[in-house]
Design a protein around this motif. Structure first.
Motif, PDB file in Angstrom:
ATOM      1  N   THR A  55      22.123  20.126 -55.883  1.00 61.50           N
ATOM      2  CA  THR A  55      21.241  20.536 -54.794  1.00 61.50           C
ATOM      3  C   THR A  55      21.983  20.465 -53.460  1.00 61.50           C
ATOM      4  O   THR A  55      23.105  19.932 -53.373  1.00 61.50           O
ATOM      5  N   ASP A  56      21.331  21.023 -52.413  1.00 67.68           N
ATOM      6  CA  ASP A  56      21.934  20.954 -51.082  1.00 67.68           C
ATOM      7  C   ASP A  56      22.170  19.516 -50.643  1.00 67.68           C
ATOM      8  O   ASP A  56      23.064  19.234 -49.849  1.00 67.68           O
ATOM      9  N   GLN A  61      21.737  18.315 -60.945  1.00 70.44           N
ATOM     10  CA  GLN A  61      20.566  18.671 -61.748  1.00 70.44           C
ATOM     11  C   GLN A  61      21.022  19.319 -63.060  1.00 70.44           C
ATOM     12  O   GLN A  61      22.082  19.926 -63.131  1.00 70.44           O
TER      13      GLN A  61
END
Length: 325
Positions: A55-56, A61
């Motif tokens: 993710t940013d 994930q």
């Protein structure tokens, strides 16, 4: 030992073609090594993909896709090979003609094995599994097959089936043909039988069309005499039942491919019967029962016909009758 090794209830409900003899391979597997390096029929082929990402915020994930599954189809294939291309027969001896059936498909398969002769007057006695796998018919160890028992073979397994017949039937060249056919189905290569394979997968006819045949050519042993016996019954009411008082007429047909010297034929009077006086004949000519100047003699226990020296390519026909007590 279970002699009916099917794929499940659907196989147990399948019908056999009329006149088919079917053998069980359960006790006569010659090899368990798969003949084909193919995926076993009924195997599940499952595949799931995984996605990983960050993710940013730098958090890793991972997620999985749905799983897709295939059931490997069964390929229906078979080969059959004769032990010998030709075989000699001898009158009065049992002839065992061997054929080896191999499952060259990738699944457990049941096979019908049908034997026949292209010659009239030559009939199969019975079928026998080579139970000990030694390639030789042995009456004490090899198991006779009842009609309707399945040949069930795993991939690459093979079994030998003997067809037994009386050598006296073969007075001239005769051909024994064996045909093995997948019970699930046969036909043109690529023919599909939906959900008929292992584990409920499809069954697909392979390159052999799921059926194969082999032949053995039979012929009498050169120069060896043959003696064939037949019987007919005439009951007191004019029928053909073997009841007390019925007359049984025996016929002995002796064939001589080569010149043969000093031939004598003896035949015992069966227990429970009495010889019919004056019934002895040679080539339709009556012989006396007394031991006198003609070729025959007959009494309470046996008949005898002294044929003497017989030339090549000759035959002699002997008949006599008994009465059932």
């Amino acid at each position: 030992m279970n002699v009916q090794l099917g794929k499940g209830s659907d196989r147990n409900n399948r019908r056999y073609a009329p006149g088919c003899f079917v053998a069980s391979a359960a006790a006569a597997v010659l090899t368990a090594t798969p003949a084909l390096a193919a995926t076993q029929a009924g195997s599940a082929i499952a595949n799931t993909a995984t996605l990983t990402a960050t993710t940013d915020g730098g958090v890793p994930q991972s997620l999985s896709s749905n799983t897709v599954t295939l059931t490997t189809a069964e390929i229906l294939d078979v080969t059959i090979a004769a032990d010998r291309a030709t075989a000699e027969t001898r009158g009065g001896e049992t002839v065992a003609v061997g054929f080896v059936v191999t499952n060259t498909g990738n699944g457990q398969e049941d096979y019908t094995v049908v034997f026949g002769s292209g010659s009239s007057g030559v009939a199969v006695d019975r079928l026998v599994i080579d139970s000990d796998g030694d390639g030789v018919y042995t009456a004490a160890t090899d198991r006779s097959l009842a009609p309707g028992t399945a040949v069930s073979l795993a991939p690459g397994q093979k079994t030998r089936v003997f067809v037994l017949l009386d050598g006296a039937q073969v007075g001239a060249a005769a051909t024994i043909t064996a045909t093995a056919t997948a019970r699930t189905g046969s036909g043109a290569p690529g023919t599909v039988y939906p959900a008929a394979g292992d584990a409920g997968g499809d069954a697909v006819v392979g390159a052999t069309s799921a059926t194969a045949s082999a032949t053995t050519q039979l012929g009498p042993t050169a120069g060896v005499p043959m003696l064939a016996k037949s019987q007919s019954v005439l009951s007191p009411d004019g029928g053909a039942r073997a009841v007390p008082g019925a007359i049984v007429t025996y016929r002995l047909l002796a064939s001589f491919p080569a010149a043969t010297r000093g031939v004598v034929i003896d035949d015992a009077i069966p227990a429970g019967t009495t010889y019919v006086a004056g019934s002895l004949k040679l080539d339709t000519v009556s012989l006396s029962d007394a031991n006198d100047g003609d070729a025959g003699s007959a009494g309470a226990t046996a008949i005898r016909v002294a044929l003497g020296d017989v030339p090549a390519a000759a035959s002699r026909d002997i008949q006599f009758s008994v009465k059932i007590q």
